[in-house]
Design a protein around this motif. Sequence first.
Motif: not given
Length: 335
Positions: A17, A22, A26-27, A30, A56-57, A59-61
């Motif tokens: 991460s 990211i 925090r991830m 959540e 989610r990781s 998608a965010i990254s």
Amino acid sequence: MKPLARYAALNSYVDVSRALGIEPARMMREAGLDPAGIAVQDRWIPAAAVALLLERSAAISGHQDFGLLLAERRRFANLGPLSLVIREEPDVRSALTILLRHEHMYNEALRMRMAVLNGLATVRVAFELGDQTETRQAAELALGTLHRLLRGFLGPLWQPVAVCFAHRAPADPTTHQRVFGSMLKFEQDFNGITFYEHDLDAPNKMSDPLMRTYAYQFLDSLETPKDTSALERVRELIELLLPTGRCSVEQVARSLGVDRRTVHRQLADAGETFSSLLQATRAELAANLVGNQRYTFTEITDLLSFSSPGNFSRWFRAHFACSPSQWRSRHRNSD
């Protein structure tokens, strides 16, 4: 109840991460997971939360290969105690048989099946999470880990006949080709790896026949029933949910896939109530956290889900007949 997985499923999550820009803590929060818990690899957490975190990781990254980047860091030892048994199996067939038979020891949601037909062997991977959580990243992590395990037995030059995914191909397949080679198939009806049947009979050069009996005895000593008691699951979820501020019987019931009355009934059968179990778990955590010089009292207040340090201090004094400062001082002197 919804299936659980061990924190070991997130091995190297923090490093990957951060490398992708990211914030792992925090991830994890959540997704309803405790960042501090990742240090305890054998701790059980909801398998759906792990799958959600991976999606989610990715998608965010902006990295559709997030699961594979985790798989590339997997080692044989990441299977935990089970690796000691698999290492002593005489060939690939028996090693895979042990792995599939004891899959529940590391992930209750994982379903792995092997079929042999017309000279080809196929190991299929699926997940039963109890809800509609996407599993693209979890599937790629599982297949990537399985591929590394097979190469550990068959050598670094070994190639499968095909690696199949039920989802669409990524926009950039570079990582997939680096991990699996060129025999990739997407939008198939299953996730799995196909290879020649004769690979199953390849001898395991790591195996020591004299150690195999001891390895089985070790496995038997670690084996636990698939149906973990309701009391143990609720206790683990309380530990998991306290730092998130969402530790309620309703939230625990949702995590287990049942209603709150079922949780109350199962705890009553074990001679407990949710409140008594919450207080006992909180007290146990408080004693350890306050005795640890690493945490400030404000941090402990948040970790145990108290509204203020003052409320935590009053609660602590009522339970331990001393203030947090006095407890820490005694612990320091004892050390």
